[in-house]
Design an enzyme around this catalytic site. Sequence first.
Site, PDB file in Angstrom:
ATOM      1  N   ASP A 279     -12.179 -42.482  23.014  1.00  0.00           N
ATOM      2  CA  ASP A 279     -11.405 -42.687  21.785  1.00  0.00           C
ATOM      3  C   ASP A 279     -10.311 -41.631  21.635  1.00  0.00           C
ATOM      4  OD1 ASP A 279     -13.115 -40.555  21.398  1.00  0.00           O
ATOM      5  OD2 ASP A 279     -13.556 -41.034  19.311  1.00  0.00           O
TER       6      ASP A 279
ATOM      7  N   ASP B 122      -7.544 -37.956  18.245  1.00  0.00           N
ATOM      8  CA  ASP B 122      -8.954 -38.321  18.369  1.00  0.00           C
ATOM      9  C   ASP B 122      -9.343 -39.155  17.152  1.00  0.00           C
ATOM     10  OD1 ASP B 122     -11.992 -37.773  17.855  1.00  0.00           O
ATOM     11  OD2 ASP B 122     -11.679 -37.256  19.949  1.00  0.00           O
ATOM     12  N   LEU B 123      -9.957 -40.336  17.407  1.00  0.00           N
ATOM     13  CA  LEU B 123     -10.400 -41.188  16.292  1.00  0.00           C
ATOM     14  C   LEU B 123     -11.623 -40.569  15.618  1.00  0.00           C
ATOM     15  CD1 LEU B 123     -10.001 -44.765  17.815  1.00  0.00           C
ATOM     16  CD2 LEU B 123      -8.388 -43.461  16.421  1.00  0.00           C
TER      17      LEU B 123
END
Length: 767
Positions: free
Chosen positions: A426, A383-384
Amino acid sequence: MSIAGLLSLLFAVIAALFLVLYALQRRDLRKLEDLSRQLQRIAIGGRLPGHVDVASDKPELAALVTAVNHLLTRAVPATERDAGYSPKLFAELGDRIHEAVLVHADVILYANRQFASFVGVDRDELLGRRLADLVPPEYAELVSENVRRRLAGESAAERFEIDMVGLQGQMTRLEIASSPVEYDKGSALLITGVEVLPTMTSQALRLPLEAPSGPQALALHSLAEAIIATDKDGRISYLNPAAEQLTGSAADAAAGKLLEEIVSLVDETDRRLLSDPVHQALTTGVAVTLSRRALLLSRVNGSERSIELSASPIRNSAREVVGAVVMLHDVTEMRGLTRQMSYQAAHDALTGLVNRREFERRLEEAIESGHRGDGQHVLCYLDLDRFKLVNDTSGHLAGDSMLREVAKLLRDAVRDSDTVGRLGGDEFGILLVGCPLEKARQIADDVTRAVGDHRFVWRDKIFNIGASIGLVEISRESGTLEELLAAADTACYVAKKQGTGRVVVYSARDEALARHTGEIQWLQRLQTALKENRFQLYHQAIVPAHGEDGGPAMEVLVRLQDESGQDLLPAEFMRAAERYRLMGLVDRWVVQTTLAALGRGAISVPAAHSVAINISGQTLGDVQFLEFVVECLDSTGVTPGQVCFEIAETAVIANLDHARRFVGVLHGMGCQFALDDFGSGVGSFSNLKTLPLDYLKIDGSFIRNLARDSVNQAMVTAMIKLARTLNFKVIAEQVEDSAAEEAARRMGVDYLQGYAISRPQPLQLAA
């Protein structure tokens, strides 16, 4: 013939029978009496059966029975003859002709021996199957649609060519013709097939060993298909111009050579050398068809072409094999298009990574391998950390550009054998196949370091980004795909709570800790919001692209306010609502609040227009939600035509039975339906025609960069064409700039929605 005339004729036959009785031996008397009784019953009863049954080895008696049956057949009134063909009649006729014969309704009801021989199975094994099951996968949908349209009486091709896939993988090309018939008191298709390449080629092309001349030469030279003829030793005696172009070898240069001396034939999947089809045809005396994955390599110019090939022996008048003829069909362009469509169906259009559907398919294979103990595999969930900041400050175009750069970083940081996929937004998945946990931890550290060191530049801004990764090992003890993804997601959540650029290996203790700290707060916050009515409705306008009348005028959106009264973006609470299975309650609040506002006039829509409401996959799978919606419509007095429900393509696929019931009932009441996020998963095409939809809403990932991305343009064009075929209107969402708006209008979409049209605004519900 009249009934009276028929009865007179039958009584004359009876009289003739009694004369024959005295001439036959005693052992036939009983059979003659049986025949006489049957004819008397026919004469008295008045109804004419199709035939009489008397078994006998006496040729005189058998001939008499045949004559009676012939008279009965002629005497049956036309209306009865046309009422429908019996299965027994088809069986008797089908087994006596050389063509392949099928009777097909929803499934195959009858197949003769000739057809079964092409597939290489007993014909009883074909019953209950579909013709589409017997052709290559890329043609299955086309064949299925043709059969459906022919059965429904709609316009469709009556004659076409298909390839049949045999039990041993052999390919047979048939020319298929179909016509509607009545079969066993029901509608069906009579399908006949003639083998094209093996039989017609050898009969039509009886080439002499020397180059042909006269009209035959003109015909062969005019063919677009490549034709090569050889003598009985397999040495080339003739190439037509199409064959010269395909092989790269002139006819005079190829004369006297073996086929393998001018070209190589390999399997395009593994480059394995294929056996010489000319040698097989000459030695076996039967036609040979190569697999659909044959690749022709020219030894002259090195070119590569995808081909379909059939080699047949040439026989003289004494049926001796005197040579072979080879027909080659260039399918390079068709296979290229098939590969492109397969690639697009399995890959994310924005990043080029595999999409969630394909990633889950590969993960399922790894899970099965782990359960068998075939190797060690690890699932990574990434996960960004600062994606929302880029999106909020610089817009979706900047966010998309950053996702593309991150995708390249991830591909470069892992091994060639690993799979990187975009799971949504994302979030990314990495599948490390044949990788011990310690090695996976090192790879994950390398990934977080590469993402952390990267600087994303957008115009005059520079952003630092980061990534959090959760790992879970795939072993014999691993659970289902859903359980593994949830475990990796939990580990990723724990890593995110520890700070930027962290890697956490899943453990049950960490999951329990996460649920009792950060995530449990979201559960409490959502429950409180539902009780205290902290949700708020927004709306975003939907406008006609070309002045159409009617259709959705707006889409209703939901927002959540925190304790301080600040709006939270949907991404911040929807994930928790889905995890704790609260989406059903959120959707109920949205539907009830919207319909109540419509009923009292707080929401005003023009005549013949509607309000679009999103329904989540969880809610679509709730069998009680349909009853709730019907009750809301009744209690608020809202006209069903004022409501358009949007259901995501992935939600329909996951809950197809519930979706059919939900859409069928409400659409029958007058509600409209739109398929949302269309194109995000190319797996529902075959299901679209079974749902009474009104609109296709093309996924925003195809629209945002529409003016500049040729691939997106091709995909959107195909979706619009599909929508027109199914009589659906098309809505383009996430239209964020004037270039995308103009491109969408020019390509023929019917409605537009996005920031370039209108930004979401709070919906004032006070009447």
